[in-house]
Design a protein around this motif. Structure first.
Motif, PDB file in Angstrom:
ATOM      1  N   LYS A  30       0.763  -1.156  -0.126  1.00  0.00           N
ATOM      2  CA  LYS A  30      -0.100   0.057  -0.079  1.00  0.00           C
ATOM      3  C   LYS A  30       0.945   1.283  -0.165  1.00  0.00           C
ATOM      4  O   LYS A  30       0.737   2.017  -0.796  1.00  0.00           O
TER       5      LYS A  30
ATOM      6  N   GLU B 134      -6.435   2.092   1.710  1.00  0.00           N
ATOM      7  CA  GLU B 134      -6.953   0.937   1.654  1.00  0.00           C
ATOM      8  C   GLU B 134      -8.132   0.401   0.917  1.00  0.00           C
ATOM      9  O   GLU B 134      -8.226  -0.651   0.315  1.00  0.00           O
ATOM     10  N   LYS B 135      -9.155   1.416   0.680  1.00  0.00           N
ATOM     11  CA  LYS B 135     -10.278   0.935   0.022  1.00  0.00           C
ATOM     12  C   LYS B 135     -10.068   1.003  -1.507  1.00  0.00           C
ATOM     13  O   LYS B 135     -10.220  -0.187  -2.190  1.00  0.00           O
ATOM     14  N   GLN B 136      -9.059   1.612  -1.904  1.00  0.00           N
ATOM     15  CA  GLN B 136      -8.696   1.411  -3.420  1.00  0.00           C
ATOM     16  C   GLN B 136      -7.903   0.146  -3.444  1.00  0.00           C
ATOM     17  O   GLN B 136      -7.677  -0.670  -4.679  1.00  0.00           O
TER      18      GLN B 136
ATOM     19  N   ARG C 223      -8.072  -2.614  -1.770  1.00  0.00           N
ATOM     20  CA  ARG C 223      -9.143  -3.725  -1.829  1.00  0.00           C
ATOM     21  C   ARG C 223      -9.584  -3.744  -3.138  1.00  0.00           C
ATOM     22  O   ARG C 223      -9.840  -5.142  -3.629  1.00  0.00           O
ATOM     23  N   ASN C 224      -9.844  -2.701  -3.785  1.00  0.00           N
ATOM     24  CA  ASN C 224     -10.431  -2.664  -5.172  1.00  0.00           C
ATOM     25  C   ASN C 224      -9.531  -3.395  -6.037  1.00  0.00           C
ATOM     26  O   ASN C 224      -9.943  -4.189  -6.927  1.00  0.00           O
TER      27      ASN C 224
ATOM     28  N   TYR D  93      -6.563 -11.405   2.500  1.00  0.00           N
ATOM     29  CA  TYR D  93      -7.902 -11.080   2.167  1.00  0.00           C
ATOM     30  C   TYR D  93      -8.620 -12.304   1.718  1.00  0.00           C
ATOM     31  O   TYR D  93      -9.578 -12.282   1.667  1.00  0.00           O
TER      32      TYR D  93
END
Length: 203
Positions: free
Chosen positions: A59, A66-68, A70-71, A201
């Motif tokens: 990251k 984080e959100k990006q 995970r995408n 994940y």
């Protein structure tokens, strides 16, 4: 645009890797985690902690929240092939990362700034989105008004030819680069283990 605004040197010390040129100097002087008990922290590290650390390395290295991130992982899962390798390839195709790999910027943070300020073109069109995914054949160059900036010239002059990856053709004289192909996982030499991220994940 969202980005990390904390101390990258503290994060570098905690993860044990230099996330920026500035962090390299700090790690040489203080090769231990920050904080009062940074030097005395010992003990067995759990499997989850190892997996989390690898995710944090990826990251922060690529400057993704984080959100990006995970995408990117979800997209990697949906593609054919090995999920971890797919994830690395997606991150390597980011516009800011390709600018950095091309030697047009001294760091990914500097590359991101060049992109967001609209200094760069892709195939003659201005693109100011750092997360834009570059495809093979894309030509990256500076706008006419942005050419020959001292920071870019210094970066290119200091970058040895050996630094440029085989999947990017760099024209130092004209400050241009062509993204030739998506790199294979074995071509990426970065201090992380993406398989541990996939395991994290997958739980």
């Amino acid at each position: 645009m969202a980005r990390f605004r904390g101390s990258i040197t503290k994060v570098s010390r905690r993860l044990g890797i230099a996330l920026s040129p500035k962090a390299e100097k700090y790690l040489e002087r203080r090769p231990f985690a920050p904080g009062q008990h940074g030097q005395s922290r010992r003990g067995k590290v759990s499997e989850y902690a190892l997996q989390l650390r690898e995710k944090q390395k990826m990251k922060y290295l690529y400057g993704v929240l984080e959100k990006q991130f995970r995408n990117y992982y979800k997209k990697a899962v949906s593609q054919r092939g090995i999920t971890g390798a797919n994830l690395v390839k997606l991150l390597e195709r980011r516009f800011d990362n390709v600018v950095y790999r091309s030697g047009l910027a001294a760091s990914r943070a500097a590359a991101r700034q060049l992109v967001t300020h609209g200094h760069l073109l892709i195939n003659g069109k201005k693109v100011n989105i750092p997360s834009y995914l570059v495809v093979p054949g894309d030509l990256i160059e500076f706008r006419q008004k942005s050419r020959n900036m001292s920071a870019v010239t210094d970066s290119l002059n200091k970058a040895p030819e050996s630094r440029f990856p085989s999947w990017i053709q760099v024209d130092k004289a004209n400050q241009k680069a062509v993204f030739l192909s998506v790199p294979e996982r074995e071509d990426i030499q970065e201090p992380y283990n993406e398989q541990l991220v996939v395991e994290l994940y997958s739980k």
